[in-house]
Design a protein around this motif. Structure first.
Motif, mmCIF file in Angstrom:
data_model
loop_
_atom_site.group_PDB
_atom_site.id
_atom_site.type_symbol
_atom_site.label_atom_id
_atom_site.label_comp_id
_atom_site.label_asym_id
_atom_site.label_seq_id
_atom_site.Cartn_x
_atom_site.Cartn_y
_atom_site.Cartn_z
ATOM 1 N N UNK A 130 0.830 -1.204 0.000
ATOM 2 C CA UNK A 130 0.000 0.000 0.000
ATOM 3 C C UNK A 130 0.863 1.252 0.000
ATOM 4 N N UNK A 131 1.962 1.220 0.753
ATOM 5 C CA UNK A 131 2.850 2.377 0.801
ATOM 6 C C UNK A 131 3.487 2.649 -0.554
ATOM 7 N N UNK A 132 3.825 1.576 -1.281
ATOM 8 C CA UNK A 132 4.411 1.760 -2.621
ATOM 9 C C UNK A 132 3.400 2.389 -3.577
ATOM 10 N N UNK A 133 2.137 1.954 -3.483
ATOM 11 C CA UNK A 133 1.091 2.567 -4.311
ATOM 12 C C UNK A 133 0.927 4.043 -3.969
ATOM 13 N N UNK A 134 0.938 4.350 -2.688
ATOM 14 C CA UNK A 134 0.807 5.734 -2.253
ATOM 15 C C UNK A 134 1.976 6.576 -2.748
ATOM 16 N N UNK A 135 3.193 6.050 -2.604
ATOM 17 C CA UNK A 135 4.370 6.800 -3.047
ATOM 18 C C UNK A 135 4.326 7.046 -4.550
ATOM 19 N N UNK A 136 3.896 6.044 -5.297
ATOM 20 C CA UNK A 136 3.819 6.206 -6.758
ATOM 21 C C UNK A 136 2.840 7.310 -7.135
ATOM 22 N N UNK A 137 1.693 7.330 -6.479
ATOM 23 C CA UNK A 137 0.694 8.360 -6.777
ATOM 24 C C UNK A 137 1.228 9.751 -6.449
ATOM 25 N N UNK A 138 1.880 9.878 -5.304
ATOM 26 C CA UNK A 138 2.389 11.187 -4.893
ATOM 27 C C UNK A 138 3.551 11.635 -5.776
ATOM 28 N N UNK A 139 4.373 10.699 -6.205
ATOM 29 C CA UNK A 139 5.473 11.048 -7.114
ATOM 30 C C UNK A 139 4.940 11.529 -8.449
ATOM 31 N N UNK A 140 3.861 10.933 -8.905
ATOM 32 C CA UNK A 140 3.252 11.379 -10.162
ATOM 33 C C UNK A 140 2.713 12.800 -10.052
ATOM 34 N N UNK A 141 2.374 13.217 -8.837
ATOM 35 C CA UNK A 141 1.893 14.577 -8.618
ATOM 36 C C UNK A 141 3.038 15.578 -8.465
ATOM 37 N N UNK A 142 4.263 15.073 -8.346
ATOM 38 C CA UNK A 142 5.418 15.966 -8.273
ATOM 39 C C UNK A 142 6.168 15.933 -6.969
ATOM 40 N N UNK A 143 5.756 15.114 -6.010
ATOM 41 C CA UNK A 143 6.441 15.021 -4.734
ATOM 42 C C UNK A 143 7.632 14.073 -4.863
#
Length: 734
Positions: free
Chosen positions: A188-201
């Motif tokens: 779940x954390x990897x999915x969250x990180x991927x989503x946030x990285x796509x937003x620019x974080x």
């Protein structure tokens, strides 16, 4: 005799206590609240919204100045209590205000934990805990471009998202191997990180900060491995600590926080503690839901009512930033637990994991789709048997399924303690039609908002069970646009109401759904007829009427073409640039060309004159040497070396849209089924007059793709359309 009740703390716990007491005994107490912040009550859970939505403080206020006056509550805002005299029964503020009490509630909340990092007090280093912190962050963001948040938990990610929304370059430094490590597993954390990285974080994980560099103000961070990171702004979001400074040395029993019993009583009579400053059975909770549970118990104790004791809370967390939905409850660790359910949909970014021990549900994680959060939280709280984890019926949304399965006494909004039964009664009694109305009436979804999908499903369910002549509106925050001036229904709610009211003729639609003009108009007449036919409620004839002798035209114009002309095939061009007609006499491409001709004929024969929401342009091409605009047509089928490619949602005119690839099939038979299934989904789910590209952009191409790629579902959709009646007698082979 009116008793003097003093509350130290104007936060969410203090105000919730006052609300509960006023509901039980509005005239029993003279209530005085002291708040350290010079503000009225606000929702601390929504602090990040001040950054994310660039909204003002007023948007998160829960109790304005007028509320205190209207309820006879005296508020000392901006007055910090520095001392209280147990013998004299008084509290005193830093400015010298003294107030006597008969009963005292300590709701001092918590303070941000400032880690012992050298440089943590430099300018440009901010804690993230209250509204003033948000205002400071927004002010700094006007000058500085690169921000770093230390802390990859709930609070840190919300702060980072807020800064990202302000246009800053934002990084997160976390000392663990993955984000939200206390609430999530690595998947779940990897999915969250991927989503946030796509937003620019961006992220620095497993990093320990040992120094905040800079002479007078922050210039960067130094990590324990010797690496450095330049930054202009540092936000500390590594945790909180109970605010117990007031009671140190007072004689109250204090451990990590103020020790309380099952009735929120401290070690001294008539003094109570609640919320983040209270410690029950060795635990102090930093979440809203436990805080509110404690307040309900304490209010009854204060008012002299019988109450069940507070027995502790199941910790749970919800993160809702920029469309990312995350939920975690209970014990989600592998140690001592087993995995009861695990579902992972990488294409849609949805993950579900439920943990168990000795056949009982102990914890759950949801990512992407949190509609089941309330029901799973209830199971975790009860230690429900895993047999309750029934298989999902994909015929309805997860939210609707969860809403239907939830017992009426079960809590939907854990933050505010609102049950399903309370919500349904409010919908029925007060004729509530939107989530916002339910929130205003019951406070369900008013805090963290995590239960909003479930509340929306309950609104939908409640409306379908009530009088269908009432106006049904959509359940989102968007403005509802009626079909026309004859009705208050929009297209989606009109379809729902027609099914619920069992309307089989236009006249029944008029009478049962409260049309204002009995004859309808040029906008609603064709829409009503189309929905009656597409929903399978009634076969439509050219002489159908809405009311009286007013005839309905089934060929309302959309873009110059009648909707009843469902499919239009586009000729492809040969290499010489001449238009190639679909005809056996123009056989110029060998077997592939013959396949294309037969596909066109079969698709036309199978669909027949069946109406669609808007005219559909279809291109069927035997290969790249015969361009037919496959990518700019509503439906495109093209032969390729791998088989037949199926596209949907293209548009050749303004605004130009490129078709989305649904899939590639080895033979023409399966490609034809895929196209028919797509048309069937469009026919049943789109709004009248909505072009295919508009429908796909409004909904989700991934859901469409997943449906048509499922062989069983694809055949079922084609069968629903009645499309196989002639198809099976003469199959197209590839």
């Amino acid at each position: 005799m009116v008793k003097k009740l003093v509350i130290v703390g104007n936060g969410m716990a203090g105000i919730k206590c006052v609300e509960e007491i006023l509901d039980l005994e509005p005239d029993q107490f003279q209530i005085t609240i002291f708040g350290a912040e010079p503000r009225p009550g606000y929702n601390r859970v929504l602090l990040s919204k001040m950054l994310q939505d660039e909204s003002s403080f007023e948007h998160i206020v829960t109790h304005n100045w007028a509320w205190y006056e209207e309820n006879g509550v005296r508020l000392y805002a901006g007055e910090r209590v520095c001392n209280f005299d147990i013998a004299a029964r008084t509290v005193e503020t830093e400015t010298g205000i003294k107030e006597p009490y008969d009963m005292l509630i300590l709701a001092t909340g918590s303070l941000p934990f400032i880690p012992p990092i050298p440089g943590a007090r430099k300018r440009g280093v901010i804690a993230f805990r209250d509204a003033s912190d948000c205002e400071t962050m927004a002010e700094y963001a006007q000058t500085y471009e690169k921000a770093t948040v230390i802390g990859g938990g709930l609070l840190g990610l919300e702060a980072a998202q807020g800064l990202l929304n302000l246009g800053k370059e934002v990084g997160v430094v976390h000392n663990a191997q993955y984000l939200m490590n206390r609430q999530l597993d690595q998947t779940a954390a990897a999915l969250l990180q991927r989503e946030l990285e796509q937003q620019g974080m961006w992220f620095h994980l497993a990093k320990k900060t040992v120094n905040i560099m800079g002479r007078n103000r922050v210039r960067g961070l130094m990590f324990s491995d010797g690496n450095r990171l330049e930054t202009d702004l540092v936000v500390l979001a590594v945790g909180i600590r109970p605010n117990i400074e007031l009671v140190q040395g007072s004689g109250l029993k204090v451990n990590h926080a103020i020790v309380v019993d099952d009735y929120m009583r401290t070690s001294i009579p008539d003094i109570y503690a609640v919320g983040e400053c209270a410690e029950h059975c060795g635990i102090s909770y930093g979440l809203v839901a436990p805080l509110y549970e404690q307040c309900k118990v304490l209010a009854k104790v204060i008012c002299g009512r019988e109450t069940t004791p507070y027995e502790g809370s199941i910790p749970y967390a919800q993160l809702k930033v920029a469309g990312i939905h995350v939920f975690s409850a209970g014990n989600i660790r592998e140690e001592g637990n087993e995995t009861a359910v695990m579902e992972y949909d990488g294409m849609r970014g949805i993950y579900k994991k439920v943990m168990m021990r000795n056949g009982a549900v102990t914890g759950a994680i949801l990512f992407g789709d949190t509609a089941e959060s309330t029901s799973l939280l209830g199971m975790v709280r009860r230690g429900a048997p895993t047999t309750e984890l029934a298989s999902q019926d994909r015929g309805v949304s997860r939210a609707e399924e969860a809403a239907a399965a939830l017992p009426e006494e079960e809590t939907v909004c854990a933050c505010n303690g609102v049950s399903k039964g309370t919500i349904l009664r409010a919908i029925t009694t007060d004729k509530l039609k939107t989530v916002e109305e339910v929130k205003s009436r019951t406070k369900a979804s008013a805090s963290c908002g995590g239960c909003r999908p479930l509340v929306a499903a309950l609104v939908k369910n409640g409306l379908s069970r009530s009088t269908v002549s009432e106006a049904v509106v959509t359940l989102t925050d968007q403005e509802v646009v009626p079909v026309c001036g004859c009705t208050h229904y929009d297209h989606d709610s009109l379809k729902t109401a027609m099914v619920a009211a069992v309307c089989r003729t236009p006249a029944e639609v008029v009478s049962r759904l409260g049309w204002t003009r009995q004859q309808g108009c040029e906008l609603c007449r064709p829409a009503v007829l189309y929905y009656l036919e597409s929903l399978g409620l009634r076969e439509i004839s050219a002489s159908s009427q809405l009311a009286g002798d007013v005839a309905i035209q089934t060929t309302a114009q959309h873009g110059g073409e009648p909707v009843s002309a469902s499919l239009r095939f586009v000729n492809f061009m040969g290499l010489n640039g001449e238009s190639q007609l679909f005809s056996e006499s123009n056989q110029i491409g060998g077997e592939a060309w013959v396949e294309a001709v037969r596909l066109k004929e079969r698709l036309s024969a199978v669909w027949g004159s069946r109406a669609l929401p808007a005219p559909i342009a279809v291109a069927v091409c035997p290969g790249p040497e015969y361009p037919g605009g496959v990518l700019v047509r509503d439906i495109g089928l093209s032969r390729s070396p791998a088989g037949w490619e199926v596209y949907a949602g293209g548009h050749a005119e303004h605004p130009v849209r490129q078709g989305r690839l649904l899939g590639v099939e080895e033979n023409a038979e399966e490609a034809l089924l895929m196209a028919i299934a797509c048309l069937q989904m469009y026919r049943h789910n789109a709004r009248y007059g909505e072009k295919m590209w508009e429908w796909i952009e409004r909904t989700d191409v991934l859901v469409l793709r997943e449906s048509v790629l499922d062989a069983a579902l694809r055949s079922g959709l084609a069968g629903m359309a009645g499309s196989l009646r002639d198809y099976n007698s003469d199959r197209v082979t590839g």
